[in-house]
Design an enzyme around this catalytic site. Structure first.
Site, PDB file in Angstrom:
ATOM      1  N   ASP A   1      40.995  35.190  45.481  1.00 48.07           N
ATOM      2  CA  ASP A   1      39.771  34.383  45.370  1.00 48.07           C
ATOM      3  C   ASP A   1      39.636  33.421  46.554  1.00 48.07           C
ATOM      4  OD1 ASP A   1      41.997  33.847  43.364  1.00 48.07           O
ATOM      5  OD2 ASP A   1      41.294  31.816  43.732  1.00 48.07           O
TER       6      ASP A   1
ATOM      7  N   LYS B   1      41.948  37.949  37.000  1.00 47.84           N
ATOM      8  CA  LYS B   1      41.626  36.514  37.028  1.00 47.84           C
ATOM      9  C   LYS B   1      40.362  36.317  37.858  1.00 47.84           C
ATOM     10  CE  LYS B   1      43.114  33.802  40.077  1.00 47.84           C
ATOM     11  NZ  LYS B   1      43.744  32.892  41.050  1.00 47.84           N
TER      12      LYS B   1
ATOM     13  N   TYR C   1      48.692  33.885  49.884  1.00 43.36           N
ATOM     14  CA  TYR C   1      48.089  32.553  49.780  1.00 43.36           C
ATOM     15  C   TYR C   1      48.879  31.544  50.626  1.00 43.36           C
ATOM     16  CZ  TYR C   1      46.552  28.086  48.094  1.00 43.36           C
ATOM     17  OH  TYR C   1      46.092  26.810  48.066  1.00 43.36           O
TER      18      TYR C   1
END
Lengths: 526, 251
Positions: free
Chosen positions: A307, A379, A272
């Site tokens: 995500d 998640k 990320y």
């Protein structure tokens, strides 16, 4: 044709993915062995107990651990490690750690210039300090689990936990909003960080009431929110989990502070930072390892950020890079001793809601991920990319998300907000979002076990294709190397060179006498 | 059916001229008959009639949530409303690319960044990255654009330096975070830096973001503002038109 409770996914291909991820993990392990970072070195000092701060900088306090690491770095001594030189200063001055701290803060001691002492005495003291530090952390973790055991744990209900974010910038306002969310049935609260924090090369100190798009992660803010959630949890006899973000330039430091203050989850994903914050790849991969070691020690569950890949690319097509990254994250977490039950691997429902069969495709991906990582409290993140000011329609999209999450038994649902595209959520937005989720998760409890999938149907074929593509992608990554793959934009179409990015200056090759007893004490597999 | 009164345009619920409006808001008090009456009274005092409290429930710690309906008493003179609008015309990527190369004869040079504390590059990436957004390819993909994406948290001074170095025709900035109107402050900041160096006319200035409007952008000294629903080709088309204007091929 037949029906089955699960999707027909090739075990051979899944095993192949894990084998390739293992070899990619070895590349990361080599980086970790050969390098350390200023962030890791500061965390060592914090683990000894050096968590004070002083001197204003833009209204914020500058931590002692930064001062000392700066001193050691300035004289080129960091290649032996920060612990070595702090122990050296204690031997030289024949004083306690507290004395060293006080003298540094008073400007009377420069750890970087203290005369080198006999190596055996320094190493002996260093080991002692490290052992005490680790023991201190373990006893805090033990106390924390006592509190946790006294309350009912919603995780035992075997359904997704409901997760929301507060983000006012003011920790006291956050407390009010977090408590309100809990009253509405939320089980995990995340305090989103101020948007600039990931690029700060130190952790701010104290309670903070100003932030941009979020609230600074500080030890004191952690403590305040932890106490508030414990309080409201006791009222409801329910253990409420607290989340923050161990990413950016202070990944390991945040993990330590979170461990000390009893947080339950940490967003923790080097990828990320590399892709979306342009942080130097080596820096953050090295930071991540120590960060995850601390999480493993403290029972903190990490959350990964796959995500996000789906936000910048077409989510229908990015399933393979998400899955590949999950395999890599699983491997690097295992290398830090994290059990799979402490890996909330991330993914999301981010396909364009206007596509035909979009709900089938989302179901395929969610169920596939569930089957491939059976023990991970996955998640699952709601749609954000295609949300608009049409808040009622957004609310419907969130309902579908909740249903898919419930049917595929995801670990954590990061709930959507009707006003996602408009503003940081208002109190009532969060409440509506929680009511939506409560109705559906409760109403659809056990539904996944009642229904099955056509073995030759659209859903099965879509999932199989994602897995097939992931095998090929992982093999390509292995072939050219992980860092090269990042450099060439294999993830989220973003290209990041290994030598570029923020914080590159803070990475160094460890010297032949580098002293770091922590990894071994914490059972690192690297 | 009643005639629509454009001189006094009111919202439409189910009958022309009914002025129906739906409210939802939260009061920082517990739900109670008193809270309900207070909410209704407030909406009446705002100038709405036939106020009905459809829903009141408890939210969080000591808050009451309402859904209320009412009728607006006063409308707006639609004929007198003025809005600066960007040309609504749309061309696709290939047409724009062709026109840039034919009519301008070289690629348009663009430098983009998120300035200030804003670290959300989703919007900037959607416009600049090869892939673009929702099937509309990004400027990187055009042969008619040379693009530099500086990413997030760029200082105005850095941005201007880079734009000068790259001999940019246009600067694109993206603003997503709007807490405490930080996006407006940051937008002003860039203009201020340009003015200080006498460069406010040097570049075509474009800003984008969910809470950015074309009107706001013009007020602050930008050439255009792109909001939600804008595609890379919209920005590309605007830059083409503006460039033609600059080189005198279009008035």
């Amino acid at each position: 044709m037949g029906f089955s409770a699960t999707l027909p996914l090739s075990k051979t291909k899944i095993t192949r993915c894990r084998a390739v991820a293992h070899s990619i993990g070895d590349e990361v392990a080599t980086l970790v062995q050969e390098h350390s970072t200023v962030g890791v070195e500061r965390t060592f000092l914090r683990l000894l107990g050096l968590n004070s701060a002083t001197e204003q900088e833009e209204g914020l306090l500058y931590p002692t651990s930064n001062f000392i690491v700066d001193q050691v770095e300035r004289t080129g001594r960091l290649v032996e490690g920060s612990l070595y030189w702090v122990a050296n200063a204690m031997v030289a001055e024949n004083c306690s750690l507290g004395d060293v701290e006080a003298a540094v803060l008073a400007g009377k001691l420069d750890v970087g210039t203290v005369k080198p002492q006999p190596e055996s005495a320094v190493l002996k003291l260093g080991r002692l300090l490290a052992r005490d530090g680790v023991a201190g952390l373990r006893s805090r973790v033990k106390n924390r689990s006592k509190i946790k055991r006294k309350l009912k744990d919603p995780a035992k209900l075997k359904r997704p936990l409901l997760y929301q974010i507060v983000a006012t910038g003011n920790i006291y306002e956050d407390v009010l909003q977090a408590k309100s969310a809990v009253m509405d049935g939320i089980e995990i609260v995340a305090v989103i960080r101020s948007t600039a924090q990931s690029l700060l090369d130190y952790v701010p100190q104290g309670a903070t009431t100003e932030g941009f798009g979020g609230t600074y992660a500080t030890q004191e803010n952690f403590r305040i929110m932890r106490a508030a959630l414990d309080e409201v949890g006791q009222e409801q006899n329910k253990y409420i989990r607290l989340t923050n973000y161990a990413s950016g330039l202070c990944m390991a430091e945040i993990s330590l502070l979170a461990s000390i203050e009893g947080l339950d989850y940490l967003l923790n994903d080097a990828m990320y930072g590399i892709l979306f914050r342009d942080i130097n790849p080596v820096r953050t991969l090295v930071d991540q390892h120590f960060s995850r070691l601390l999480c493993a020690q403290s029972g903190i569950c990490i959350m990964t950020g796959e995500d996000n890949y789906m936000k910048t690319t077409d989510a229908v097509k990015s399933g393979d890079s998400v899955l590949a990254s999950e395999f890599i994250n699983e491997r690097t977490a295992l290398n830090a001793g994290l059990p799979t039950s402490q890996m909330a691997l991330g993914h999301a429902m981010e396909m364009n809601p206007q596509y035909e069969k979009v709900i089938l495709m989302e179901l395929a991906r969610a169920q596939m991920t569930r089957q491939i990582f059976p023990d991970s409290p996955l998640k699952y993140m709601c749609n954000t990319k295609y949300k608009t000011g049409d808040i009622m329609t957004s609310h419907v999209v969130d309902a579908v998300f909740n249903l898919l999450g419930a049917c595929t038994n995801q670990g954590v649902l990061l709930l959507g907000m009707p006003t996602e595209a408009v503003h940081t959520p208002w109190l009532a937005d969060r409440s509506l979002s929680a009511r939506n989720a409560r109705y559906i998760v409760n109403g659809a409890a056990g539904m996944g076990e009642e229904l099955g999938y056509r073995s030759d149907g659209f859903i099965a074929k879509f999932a199989q294709k994602v897995l097939d593509d992931a095998v090929r992608l992982l093999e390509r990554i292995e072939k050219i190397g992980f860092l090269k793959a990042i450099e060439r934009g294999y993830f989220a179409d973003v290209r990041r060179p290994a030598t570029g990015g923020k914080g590159a200056k803070g990475v160094f090759r460890v010297g032949p006498k580098y002293f770091n007893p922590f990894y071994e004490m914490m059972n690192s597999r690297i | 059916m009643n005639e629509i009164d454009y001189k006094n345009l009111v919202p439409y619920g189910d009958t022309t001229g009914d002025g129906a409006v739906q409210f939802s808001f939260t009061f920082p008090v517990e739900p109670s008959p008193k809270a309900q009456e207070a909410a209704a009274q407030m909406v009446r005092e705002w100038g709405f009639s036939d106020v009905k409290v459809a829903h009141m429930s408890s939210v969080g710690v000591g808050f009451a949530y309402f859904v209320i309906f009412g009728r607006a008493q006063r409308g707006v003179n639609f004929d007198k409303v003025e809005v600066p609008e960007l040309t609504g015309q749309r061309l696709n990527y290939k047409e724009i690319d062709k026109r840039i190369l034919e009519e301008i004869g070289r690629p348009i040079r663009v430098v983009g960044a998120n300035t200030g504390f804003d670290a959300h590059t989703v919007g900037l990436d959607a416009i600049l990255n090869m892939k673009g957004f929702d099937g509309d390819v990004g400027l990187e993909r055009y042969r008619g654009f040379y693009t530099v994406n500086m990413g997030s948290q760029v200082l105005p001074a850095e941005l201007i330096e880079r734009a000068l170095k790259e001999k940019a025709d246009a600067i694109l900035i993206s603003k997503i975070v709007t807490q405490k109107d930080i996006h407006i402050a940051d937008m002003k900041d860039v203009i201020l830096h340009l003015r200080k160096r006498g460069l406010e006319k040097r570049f075509i200035l474009v800003v984008g973001g969910p809470r950015v409007t074309h009107k706001l952008a013009l007020e602050l000294g930008y050439d255009a503002g792109f909001s939600i629903g804008s595609y890379p080709s919209d920005v590309a088309y605007f830059l083409l038109e503006k460039m033609l204007e600059r080189i005198g091929k279009k008035k």
